[in-house]
Write a protein that holds these residues in place. Structure first.
Motif, short mmCIF file in Angstrom:
data_model
loop_
_atom_site.label_atom_id
_atom_site.label_comp_id
_atom_site.label_asym_id
_atom_site.label_seq_id
_atom_site.Cartn_x
_atom_site.Cartn_y
_atom_site.Cartn_z
N ASP A 1 -10.86 25.79 -35.98
CA ASP A 1 -10.76 24.49 -36.07
C ASP A 1 -10.04 23.53 -35.11
O ASP A 1 -8.93 22.82 -35.45
CB ASP A 1 -10.39 23.94 -37.42
N SER A 2 -10.03 24.05 -33.70
CA SER A 2 -9.31 23.59 -32.73
C SER A 2 -10.11 23.62 -31.41
O SER A 2 -10.38 24.80 -31.07
CB SER A 2 -7.99 24.13 -32.52
N PHE A 3 -10.47 22.69 -30.69
CA PHE A 3 -11.30 22.77 -29.44
C PHE A 3 -10.36 23.30 -28.51
O PHE A 3 -10.81 24.39 -27.88
CB PHE A 3 -11.37 21.44 -29.12
N THR A 4 -9.09 23.29 -28.26
CA THR A 4 -8.11 23.87 -27.63
C THR A 4 -8.23 25.40 -27.58
O THR A 4 -8.14 25.95 -26.75
CB THR A 4 -6.83 23.04 -27.25
N GLY B 1 -6.21 22.01 -34.83
CA GLY B 1 -5.49 21.07 -33.86
C GLY B 1 -5.16 19.91 -34.64
O GLY B 1 -5.42 19.78 -35.71
N ASP B 2 -4.17 19.19 -33.98
CA ASP B 2 -3.71 18.01 -34.99
C ASP B 2 -4.37 16.76 -35.05
O ASP B 2 -4.37 16.21 -36.14
CB ASP B 2 -2.44 17.43 -34.30
N GLY B 3 -5.63 16.84 -34.40
CA GLY B 3 -6.77 15.77 -34.62
C GLY B 3 -7.41 16.31 -35.81
O GLY B 3 -7.76 15.28 -36.50
N GLY B 4 -7.76 17.41 -35.88
CA GLY B 4 -8.56 17.88 -36.91
C GLY B 4 -7.95 17.89 -38.36
O GLY B 4 -8.30 17.58 -39.43
N LEU B 5 -6.59 18.15 -38.18
CA LEU B 5 -5.66 18.26 -39.64
C LEU B 5 -5.58 16.76 -39.81
O LEU B 5 -5.40 16.58 -41.12
CB LEU B 5 -4.30 18.58 -39.06
N GLY B 6 -5.61 15.52 -39.17
CA GLY B 6 -5.57 14.34 -39.41
C GLY B 6 -6.94 13.84 -40.32
O GLY B 6 -6.94 13.18 -41.25
N ILE B 7 -7.93 14.78 -40.17
CA ILE B 7 -9.13 14.42 -40.69
C ILE B 7 -9.28 15.22 -42.04
O ILE B 7 -9.88 14.46 -43.16
CB ILE B 7 -10.26 14.84 -39.91
N GLY B 8 -9.02 16.38 -42.21
CA GLY B 8 -9.13 17.40 -43.40
C GLY B 8 -8.00 17.95 -43.84
O GLY B 8 -8.07 18.70 -44.97
N GLY B 9 -6.77 17.65 -43.33
CA GLY B 9 -5.43 18.47 -43.82
C GLY B 9 -4.94 18.03 -45.17
O GLY B 9 -4.29 18.85 -45.76
N TRP C 1 -5.45 14.30 -28.82
CA TRP C 1 -6.95 14.61 -28.87
C TRP C 1 -7.45 15.32 -27.66
O TRP C 1 -7.96 14.84 -26.67
CB TRP C 1 -8.18 13.44 -29.10
N GLY C 2 -7.17 16.83 -27.74
CA GLY C 2 -7.33 17.57 -26.27
C GLY C 2 -6.13 17.29 -25.39
O GLY C 2 -4.96 16.96 -25.86
N PRO C 3 -6.51 17.98 -24.26
CA PRO C 3 -5.25 18.09 -23.04
C PRO C 3 -5.04 16.60 -22.52
O PRO C 3 -5.63 15.87 -22.72
CB PRO C 3 -5.59 19.18 -22.15
N ASN C 4 -4.11 16.36 -21.94
CA ASN C 4 -3.70 15.22 -21.05
C ASN C 4 -4.88 14.97 -19.97
O ASN C 4 -5.61 15.74 -19.59
CB ASN C 4 -2.28 15.11 -20.44
N PHE C 5 -4.71 13.73 -19.52
CA PHE C 5 -5.68 13.22 -18.51
C PHE C 5 -5.54 14.08 -17.08
O PHE C 5 -6.71 14.08 -16.36
CB PHE C 5 -5.41 11.69 -18.17
N MET D 1 -1.08 10.72 -29.82
CA MET D 1 -0.94 10.33 -31.01
C MET D 1 0.82 10.40 -31.08
O MET D 1 1.30 10.69 -30.03
CB MET D 1 -1.13 11.54 -32.17
N LEU D 2 1.42 9.86 -32.30
CA LEU D 2 2.85 9.68 -32.10
C LEU D 2 3.24 11.27 -32.01
O LEU D 2 2.72 12.13 -32.42
CB LEU D 2 3.43 9.33 -33.50
N PRO D 3 4.52 11.53 -30.94
CA PRO D 3 4.88 12.89 -30.53
C PRO D 3 5.54 13.61 -31.78
O PRO D 3 6.31 12.80 -32.48
CB PRO D 3 5.79 12.50 -29.26
N ASN D 4 5.28 14.78 -31.83
CA ASN D 4 5.95 15.74 -32.71
C ASN D 4 6.17 15.39 -34.18
O ASN D 4 7.37 15.59 -34.57
CB ASN D 4 7.53 15.81 -31.95
N ILE D 5 5.09 14.85 -34.69
CA ILE D 5 5.29 14.60 -36.07
C ILE D 5 5.39 16.08 -36.91
O ILE D 5 4.84 17.29 -36.62
CB ILE D 5 3.64 14.37 -36.69
N ARG D 6 6.16 15.83 -37.91
CA ARG D 6 6.74 17.08 -38.63
C ARG D 6 5.67 17.47 -39.78
O ARG D 6 6.02 17.18 -41.00
CB ARG D 6 8.01 17.01 -39.01
#
Length: 563
Positions: A394-397, A447-455, A478-482, A497-502
């Motif tokens: 469950d992580s694109f990266t 990934g942290d994007g997916g965790l925000g949806i289904g975590g 959401w994915g790598p940087n630009f 997203m907000l950096p380094n959320i615990r």
């Protein structure tokens, strides 16, 4: 005669179909069913989001080979579940969704939670039925189970209006028919003449290839496939739910990461329960050759010759057809010994060695990178995993890095998002997989994007004491940087997203084991403690935001990249 309401009748049919778990969220449109589950030895797994009920049912099906069942309330309950149901539908996973609905006497009057689920899911489901009369409740639900498990497997929606569900009547008034069955009850053999012709083609081939997919999993043809490969010494490429039917440790196993020389160079391809979807470039060159002869074996006639011309089409159950082929090889004393020393088989071994050496060299270059590189994380995770561990991707990266590093040893060991490719499915699927394989390791790569949806269903895992381990790639984005997306750099706001959320501390508050990992040396000890904890766990790995997917999404996005 006894009177029964819809809840009693539905629970009876669920028990008839050997349902052990029902993944659900309650609602007034479901109360009569919920009140009967325990009486029929069905365990309610009460989730945090309807989407996760479908994900859990899907993963349960794709790891157990049995029908997965989810249940949602009317209106928003059903619409919340749609993405999970669509994933199951596009992966041909056997899922039955039981949905409540407003009273059918209030159609188009502005009823509470009014929605028409059959119409909503029609584009991807195999079967939909809105119950229109109390007398057909059991017939309709049995039909849903029959459709879900019969080839090609898929999603069946059973939708019951509230007034019909709550109605009591003599149960003798139920319509008869639609008996339940197992796959063993409905297997069909292949045409004997075509069995012999297929073997003739394979014996004569210089570069034969076996390709198998989800049909082999649902047929539970693992033992037969392994025996067939050993008898013929033919290289095998297996994907989707069939991946691992012959362990990828086997010298004849071709992994997806280095398939092209073989899928593109074979002279005879025997495709068994295999679908040429976009992830296979629809069977077209250069991923697949258009110069080979194709033998296509499938229990569903319409899947044969769908994308690739079938030079020898054969309708039949993979397990039975393989048994027939094995028997005829022995009866005719067919000699496949030339394959053992053929340049074709030698090429499989040499390609595997080159691939493995290349990966080792590439990984060594980034092993000490700081922040943590995905290759190092995946390599260390695999060192800690048992050989029978189930992985949920469950992580694109991380998907590309895991797919090139992980060795699949049995069918259903890898559960992914399939052709729909959403994120947020991991934890829900991990719960379904853990219930299907109790006592075995289940790890969700998120990934942290997916965790925000289904975590939030980590709380569900804690509540039911299910030791699902989530390894989180936390790059605060959401994915790598630009820098990895130059087409967007400077043209839109960043996707961060907000950096380094615990996240580890958040889920520790719910009874999960949690740890944060910031250096390479912390990875293995943290994983070992998580597995030893006996709890659901979240390992919050602070990853390098500058690194993207290993193949830039080639396998995930279908006909690009590595295809």
């Amino acid at each position: 005669m006894a009177k029964a309401d819809g809840g009693e009748l539905i629970a009876r049919v669920m028990r008839e179909n050997r349902v052990k778990y029902c993944f659900a969220i309650n609602g007034g449109h479901l109360f009569p069913i919920l009140g009967q589950l325990r009486n029929h030895d069905i365990k309610l797994i009460h989730m945090r989001h309807e989407q996760a009920t479908a994900y859990a049912a899907d993963a349960y099906a794709r790891t157990s080979g049995e029908v997965g069942v989810c249940m949602v309330t009317a209106g928003c309950g059903l619409t919340n579940a749609v993405t999970g149901l669509c994933v199951a539908g596009l992966t041909n996973s056997a899922v039955v969704c039981i949905s409540g609905q407003h009273p059918n006497t209030e159609d188009h009057l502005g009823s509470f939670q009014e929605a028409y689920g059959s119409e909503v899911v029609d584009s991807f489901s195999k079967f939909t039925k809105r119950v229109t009369d109390w007398s057909t409740i059991q017939f309709d639900l049995r039909s849903a189970f029959r459709e879900a498990i019969s080839p090609p497997q898929g999603v069946a929606l059973f939708e019951i209006p509230q007034n019909i569900l709550y109605h009591h009547e003599e149960d003798s008034g139920q319509r008869k028919g639609a008996r339940e069955f197992t796959m063993d009850d409905v297997r069909s053999a292949g045409d004997p003449a075509k069995i012999d012709r297929a073997l003739e083609m394979l014996v004569a081939a210089e570069r034969p290839l076996i390709a198998c997919g989800d049909g082999v999993f649902w047929s539970q043809a693992g033992a037969e496939m392994r025996e067939f490969v050993e008898l013929t010494n033919i290289p095998i490429y297996a994907r989707r739910a069939g991946q691992g039917v012959v362990s990828e440790e086997h010298p004849l196993a071709i992994r997806g990461a280095f398939k092209k020389p073989f899928t593109g160079g074979a002279d005879v391809v025997c495709a068994i329960g295999f679908r040429f979807w976009s992830g296979e470039h629809f069977g077209q060159p250069p991923t697949w050759t258009d110069k080979a002869k194709y033998i296509q074996i499938d229990p569903t006639a319409t899947r044969i010759g769908w994308q690739v011309n079938a030079d020898l089409p054969m309708v039949g159950d993979p397990k039975i057809v393989l048994q027939q082929m094995i028997k005829r090889i022995k009866e005719l004393k067919l000699d496949f010994s030339k394959n053992k020393t053929s340049p074709w088989v030698k090429q499989v071994w040499e390609t595997r060695q080159r691939f493995d050496n290349t990966i080792k060299e590439q990984n060594a270059k980034v092993a000490k990178n700081q922040p943590i590189h995905p290759a190092r994380l995946c390599e260390d995770l695999i060192k800690v995993l048992d050989k029978n561990a189930t992985t949920v991707i469950d992580s694109f990266t991380l998907s590309g890095w895991m797919s090139r590093a992980f060795t699949c040893r049995f069918m259903g060991q890898v559960v992914d998002a399939g052709p729909l490719a959403p994120v947020g499915h991991g934890v829900g699927m991990g719960i379904g997989a853990q219930l299907a394989r109790p006592g075995q390791q289940v790890v969700v790569i998120s990934g942290d994007g997916g965790l925000g949806i289904g975590g939030w269903d980590m709380e569900t895992a804690a509540r039911y004491k299910l030791p699902v381990i989530t390894v989180l790639w936390n790059n605060s984005s959401w994915g790598p940087n630009f820098d990895q997306m130059p087409g967007l750099k400077g043209r839109t706001d960043p996707f961060n997203m907000l950096p380094n959320i615990r996240y580890d501390k958040i889920f520790a508050e719910m009874g999960c084991h949690g740890e944060q990992v910031e250096t390479n040396e912390q990875i293995i000890p943290a994983l070992e403690r998580a597995f030893k904890s006996g709890k659901p766990a979240l390992i919050n790995v602070i990853g390098d935001v500058a690194v993207g997917n290993a193949t830039l999404g080639g396998n995930l996005l279908g006909s690009t990249g590595s295809n």
